[in-house]
Write a protein that holds these residues in place. Sequence first.
Motif, short mmCIF file in Angstrom:
data_model
loop_
_atom_site.label_atom_id
_atom_site.label_comp_id
_atom_site.label_asym_id
_atom_site.label_seq_id
_atom_site.Cartn_x
_atom_site.Cartn_y
_atom_site.Cartn_z
N ARG A 56 0.95 -1.21 0.06
CA ARG A 56 0.08 -0.14 -0.05
C ARG A 56 0.87 1.37 -0.02
O ARG A 56 0.42 2.18 -0.57
N GLU A 57 1.90 1.11 0.77
CA GLU A 57 2.55 2.40 0.67
C GLU A 57 3.59 2.69 -0.62
O GLU A 57 3.53 3.85 -0.91
N ARG A 58 3.97 1.63 -1.32
CA ARG A 58 4.36 1.87 -2.48
C ARG A 58 3.72 2.16 -3.73
O ARG A 58 4.00 2.91 -4.74
N THR A 59 2.30 1.76 -3.63
CA THR A 59 1.38 2.02 -4.71
C THR A 59 0.32 2.77 -4.27
O THR A 59 -0.51 3.15 -5.35
N GLY A 60 0.05 3.18 -3.15
CA GLY A 60 -1.01 4.08 -2.59
C GLY A 60 -1.21 5.28 -3.54
O GLY A 60 -2.39 5.63 -3.87
N ASP A 61 -0.36 6.14 -4.07
CA ASP A 61 -0.62 7.33 -4.77
C ASP A 61 -1.13 6.84 -6.19
O ASP A 61 -2.14 7.45 -6.69
N VAL A 104 3.36 -2.25 -13.00
CA VAL A 104 4.71 -2.31 -12.59
C VAL A 104 5.23 -1.90 -11.12
O VAL A 104 6.17 -2.79 -10.84
N ALA A 105 4.57 -1.12 -10.69
CA ALA A 105 4.85 -0.99 -9.10
C ALA A 105 4.50 -2.23 -8.33
O ALA A 105 5.57 -2.48 -7.36
N VAL A 106 3.45 -2.78 -8.54
CA VAL A 106 3.27 -4.00 -7.84
C VAL A 106 4.04 -5.07 -8.04
O VAL A 106 4.47 -6.01 -7.17
N ALA A 107 4.56 -5.36 -9.46
CA ALA A 107 5.42 -6.42 -9.73
C ALA A 107 6.84 -6.09 -8.95
O ALA A 107 7.53 -7.06 -8.60
N GLU A 108 7.18 -5.04 -8.98
CA GLU A 108 8.64 -4.64 -8.46
C GLU A 108 8.52 -5.01 -6.84
O GLU A 108 9.69 -5.65 -6.34
#
Length: 287
Positions: A56-61, A104-108
């Motif tokens: 959530r922190e990485r993909t929230g925005d 892409v963000a989720v995969a990373e």
Amino acid sequence: MALTAMLSGVFGTRHDRERKRVQPIVDEINEQYARLQTVSEEELRGQTEKFRALIRERTGDIEARIAELREQKRVTADPAAREEIDNELSGVDGRGGAESELRVAVAEVLDEILPEAFATVREAARRLLGTKLSVTGQEMEWNMVPYDVQLMGGIQLHQGRIAEMATGEGKTLVATLPLYLNALPGKGAHLITVNSYLARRDSEWMGHVYKYLGLTVGCIDDTEPGTMERRGAYECDITYGTNNEFGFDYLRDNMVQSLIVERGRSSARETPIGSRQRARCRRREGV
């Protein structure tokens, strides 16, 4: 043949090369596994929420931007403006835009947490050794912990490759590793098998591990098409089912969408009935 043998002797077989490629990941999993054996029950069970908080922190925005664009599209009547929003959401070809950025963000982040997530499943399986569970009405004792070669199979599946395994080598257990990892973003993960018995058996059998770690498990073959029970199965973190049931749900969803568009052109909403996502054996993407 002689040349092939000579090249294999110098560079190794394809299997050898692939094993060397994933071995560092396996080593990292084993390091995390050793650490997790020392943590409390509460901390181990809390791993799932820890991973989800990081995602959530990485993909929230990006998630917030996608939600805003979808709301704009919902309230916009002008076709040109809606098309512009669509392009921003998914690109001109349907494979770009903000949704692509999210994928892409989720995969990373999933690749980053893979060693610890796989180690979490392995440690959960170890702690469950000797516990009893009911599988298709029969009492069973949990007696499985993934070996290194099964970790390799799980890595290959997560990376979109094919892992060929003979009967008895533990395909059912191998699948728990990438399924757990890919269910963490909260979009759900599907496992497709060939008959209803296997779908029911494996959802109950492997569900012993998933539920221990706080995930929900469903089986669409236990439900009737178009019912709330089937929708509930799809809403689970992990959903098991047969290729026939997934495939026909996908067709039914698209038929309903087409009928709604044709019969109610003034309505911008397309509400599928049945499965909420495409039936594919991979992470479900928000659509």
